[in-house]
Design a protein around this motif. Sequence first.
Motif, PDB file in Angstrom:
ATOM      1  N   PRO A 391     -21.502  30.521  31.697  1.00 43.98           N
ATOM      2  CA  PRO A 391     -22.792  31.123  32.514  1.00 43.98           C
ATOM      3  C   PRO A 391     -23.062  32.400  32.354  1.00 43.98           C
ATOM      4  CG  PRO A 391     -20.815  31.321  34.168  1.00 43.98           C
ATOM      5  CD  PRO A 391     -20.406  30.643  33.082  1.00 43.98           C
ATOM      6  N   GLN A 392     -22.274  33.388  31.689  1.00 41.91           N
ATOM      7  CA  GLN A 392     -22.553  34.810  31.930  1.00 41.91           C
ATOM      8  C   GLN A 392     -23.909  35.240  30.964  1.00 41.91           C
ATOM      9  OE1 GLN A 392     -17.778  35.390  32.246  1.00 41.91           O
ATOM     10  NE2 GLN A 392     -18.844  36.617  30.789  1.00 41.91           N
ATOM     11  N   LYS A 393     -23.867  34.759  29.951  1.00 41.92           N
ATOM     12  CA  LYS A 393     -25.132  35.177  29.065  1.00 41.92           C
ATOM     13  C   LYS A 393     -26.238  34.020  29.071  1.00 41.92           C
ATOM     14  CE  LYS A 393     -23.784  39.049  27.301  1.00 41.92           C
ATOM     15  NZ  LYS A 393     -23.759  39.388  25.829  1.00 41.92           N
ATOM     16  N   ASP A 394     -26.310  33.254  30.051  1.00 40.27           N
ATOM     17  CA  ASP A 394     -27.216  32.075  29.977  1.00 40.27           C
ATOM     18  C   ASP A 394     -28.628  32.592  30.628  1.00 40.27           C
ATOM     19  OD1 ASP A 394     -28.696  29.901  30.470  1.00 40.27           O
ATOM     20  OD2 ASP A 394     -26.928  28.440  31.036  1.00 40.27           O
ATOM     21  N   PRO A 395     -29.653  32.568  29.858  1.00 40.29           N
ATOM     22  CA  PRO A 395     -30.946  33.210  30.412  1.00 40.29           C
ATOM     23  C   PRO A 395     -31.574  32.181  31.560  1.00 40.29           C
ATOM     24  CG  PRO A 395     -31.432  31.995  28.437  1.00 40.29           C
ATOM     25  CD  PRO A 395     -29.732  32.152  28.590  1.00 40.29           C
ATOM     26  N   ASP A 396     -31.050  30.770  31.744  1.00 36.14           N
ATOM     27  CA  ASP A 396     -31.315  29.992  32.968  1.00 36.14           C
ATOM     28  C   ASP A 396     -30.968  30.470  34.127  1.00 36.14           C
ATOM     29  OD1 ASP A 396     -33.001  28.664  31.097  1.00 36.14           O
ATOM     30  OD2 ASP A 396     -31.354  26.956  30.656  1.00 36.14           O
ATOM     31  N   ILE A 397     -29.838  31.405  34.090  1.00 41.90           N
ATOM     32  CA  ILE A 397     -28.939  31.835  35.215  1.00 41.90           C
ATOM     33  C   ILE A 397     -29.278  33.203  35.533  1.00 41.90           C
ATOM     34  CG2 ILE A 397     -26.718  32.114  36.366  1.00 41.90           C
ATOM     35  CD1 ILE A 397     -25.798  29.942  34.467  1.00 41.90           C
ATOM     36  N   TYR A 398     -29.407  33.781  34.691  1.00 46.18           N
ATOM     37  CA  TYR A 398     -29.874  35.595  34.527  1.00 46.18           C
ATOM     38  C   TYR A 398     -30.778  35.967  33.816  1.00 46.18           C
ATOM     39  CZ  TYR A 398     -24.771  35.798  36.226  1.00 46.18           C
ATOM     40  OH  TYR A 398     -23.359  35.490  36.740  1.00 46.18           O
ATOM     41  N   SER A 399     -31.875  36.717  34.457  1.00 45.67           N
ATOM     42  CA  SER A 399     -32.892  37.103  33.895  1.00 45.67           C
ATOM     43  C   SER A 399     -32.602  38.260  32.873  1.00 45.67           C
ATOM     44  CB  SER A 399     -34.161  37.580  34.746  1.00 45.67           C
ATOM     45  OG  SER A 399     -33.637  38.475  35.648  1.00 45.67           O
ATOM     46  N   ASP A 400     -33.197  38.516  31.851  1.00 51.11           N
ATOM     47  CA  ASP A 400     -32.814  39.337  30.801  1.00 51.11           C
ATOM     48  C   ASP A 400     -31.228  39.637  30.666  1.00 51.11           C
ATOM     49  OD1 ASP A 400     -35.492  39.903  30.284  1.00 51.11           O
ATOM     50  OD2 ASP A 400     -35.269  41.237  32.219  1.00 51.11           O
ATOM     51  N   PRO A 401     -30.397  38.376  30.321  1.00 47.96           N
ATOM     52  CA  PRO A 401     -28.795  38.300  30.290  1.00 47.96           C
ATOM     53  C   PRO A 401     -28.195  39.464  29.462  1.00 47.96           C
ATOM     54  CG  PRO A 401     -29.729  36.621  28.976  1.00 47.96           C
ATOM     55  CD  PRO A 401     -31.091  37.210  29.610  1.00 47.96           C
ATOM     56  N   GLU A 402     -29.035  39.933  28.425  1.00 47.28           N
ATOM     57  CA  GLU A 402     -28.285  41.178  27.741  1.00 47.28           C
ATOM     58  C   GLU A 402     -28.431  42.362  27.998  1.00 47.28           C
ATOM     59  OE1 GLU A 402     -26.746  40.225  25.078  1.00 47.28           O
ATOM     60  OE2 GLU A 402     -27.049  38.090  24.951  1.00 47.28           O
ATOM     61  N   TYR A 421     -28.093  30.053  40.380  1.00 44.64           N
ATOM     62  CA  TYR A 421     -28.331  28.663  40.189  1.00 44.64           C
ATOM     63  C   TYR A 421     -28.620  28.388  38.691  1.00 44.64           C
ATOM     64  CZ  TYR A 421     -29.239  28.889  45.341  1.00 44.64           C
ATOM     65  OH  TYR A 421     -28.648  28.833  46.452  1.00 44.64           O
ATOM     66  N   LYS A 422     -28.292  27.115  38.332  1.00 44.61           N
ATOM     67  CA  LYS A 422     -28.834  26.510  37.057  1.00 44.61           C
ATOM     68  C   LYS A 422     -29.341  25.267  37.125  1.00 44.61           C
ATOM     69  CE  LYS A 422     -27.168  25.530  32.406  1.00 44.61           C
ATOM     70  NZ  LYS A 422     -28.151  26.260  31.606  1.00 44.61           N
ATOM     71  N   ASP A 423     -30.527  24.818  36.790  1.00 50.84           N
ATOM     72  CA  ASP A 423     -31.134  23.599  36.886  1.00 50.84           C
ATOM     73  C   ASP A 423     -31.183  23.296  38.457  1.00 50.84           C
ATOM     74  OD1 ASP A 423     -31.241  23.360  33.943  1.00 50.84           O
ATOM     75  OD2 ASP A 423     -29.052  22.347  34.088  1.00 50.84           O
ATOM     76  N   GLY A 424     -31.597  24.124  39.229  1.00 50.32           N
ATOM     77  CA  GLY A 424     -31.614  24.103  40.657  1.00 50.32           C
ATOM     78  C   GLY A 424     -30.366  23.956  41.474  1.00 50.32           C
ATOM     79  N   LYS A 425     -29.216  23.917  40.769  1.00 50.83           N
ATOM     80  CA  LYS A 425     -27.892  23.836  41.551  1.00 50.83           C
ATOM     81  C   LYS A 425     -27.144  25.210  41.539  1.00 50.83           C
ATOM     82  CE  LYS A 425     -23.994  20.650  41.243  1.00 50.83           C
ATOM     83  NZ  LYS A 425     -23.340  19.428  40.652  1.00 50.83           N
TER      84      LYS A 425
END
Length: 500
Positions: A391-402, A421-425
């Motif tokens: 999850p750490q660099k996933d843009p679906d979880i974190y906005s502006d992950p970098e 959350y990812k995919d609503g979960k």
Amino acid sequence: MSWAALLGLLAALLLLLLLTRRRTRRPGEPPLDLGSIPWLGHALEFGRDVASFLTRMKEKHGDIFTVLVGGRYVTVLLDPHSYEAVVWEPRSRLDFHAYAVFLMERMFDVQLPHYSPSEEKARMRPTLLHRDLQALTEAMFTNLHCILLGDAAEGPRGWRETGLLDLCYSSLLRAGYLTLYGVEASPRTLQSQARDSAHSADVYHTFRQLDLLLPKLARGSLSMGDKDRVSSVKGHLWKLLSPVRLATRAQRSSWLESYLLHLEELGVSEEMQARALVLQLWATQGNMGPAAFWLLLFLLKNPEALAAVRGELERVLWRAEQPVSQMTTLPQKVLDNMPVLDSVLNETLRLTAAPFITREVVVDMAMPMADGREFSLRRGDRLLLFPFLSPQKDPDIYSDPEIFKYNRFLNADGSEKKDFYKDGKRLKSYTVPWGAGHNQCLGRGYATSSIKQFVVLVLSCCELELASTDVEVPEFDLSRYGFGLMQPEQDVPVRYRVRP
């Protein structure tokens, strides 16, 4: 080259090609990508920049796929919702011992009879929790104070120029070594503190030479010159950490006493005990310095974040009866009441912690995914989780992950944010810097407290600034992927001095 030799080489290449191409994807298995080079497969790309390679593979195949890497078939899982099922799977199906033993032998020349990582963890767990953890935290503060601030009787000291990584790594490893492995004498005197300073500096500088070569050691890619240097460095470390030498040290931790007793019960020779103690020095201290480096660098590059942390320290410490520089311990209630610093640390680890979570597939098995899909895994393959990408660099979880955002893990009311959350979960694990499941790091409480104490001492008792305001955040040393905290390609010059 003779015709016979040439024919032999061609036959060997043909055999490799046949062995590699013999495997095909079976129904129900993840997508299979063999690469273009027989036997090696994707080994060169994997070793060069694994994060970029796995990102490309994910875009091509999805969040689960199998790749050929140097003769091994590695199934990579990048769906964080499915991690829990993997990390809690019993060893009879997914085993993390075999790979740990392999690295232990290859990197540190450690071979322990009847070795069981699970048994060792069970033995060490009480020495890193509760009352023993509090004792370690207090000792670490004392040793950090001595290493970083020195003797107050020396009087005011001027500015020093150094590298930020060297400052953080040396301070934390030296203090950690004294905390776990003991000090010169008790009660401490000015003379014994000076000897502790010199001895711990020798340990750090020797260890750091080994640390820089560990990725090559793990991958078996040392040059002849590297091999000679590694042999010399290891020999010196084994002498510095020999049980005979450590036997005379005072204030040895309960962790050390328990670990040495464990090794003796296994029937391990004193020479092998020294090797195991070098391994444990890396395991317990190797990530704290790099973590503190990135944290302080992000603060120095983000004035708003630095002001927020300083403001929190002022609020937390203003009721103290004495300044931090005169404290003998930093109360646990103070360490536990720093939500801003906690958020900064979590964000730092999100951006820079990149361990591999590996399991050996012991039996042919079906692995259920969180979304209802199911994939077949083959016995003898390796399963790899890489939370750095998701999850750490996933843009679906974190906005502006970098981008570093100091308050990413804070709610509007200042409490810790835990809902991602990812995919609503909702995610159970939204960052995984300490490993997970059966193989989660036992020393995470000790490491977290140590990093926070170091940051408090630096920000409260020192003036610290970048040597140049336009210095850029360095790129990662790409060889460090899989080993815990990333390290920078080059150090960052800073100036600091202890406040009068």
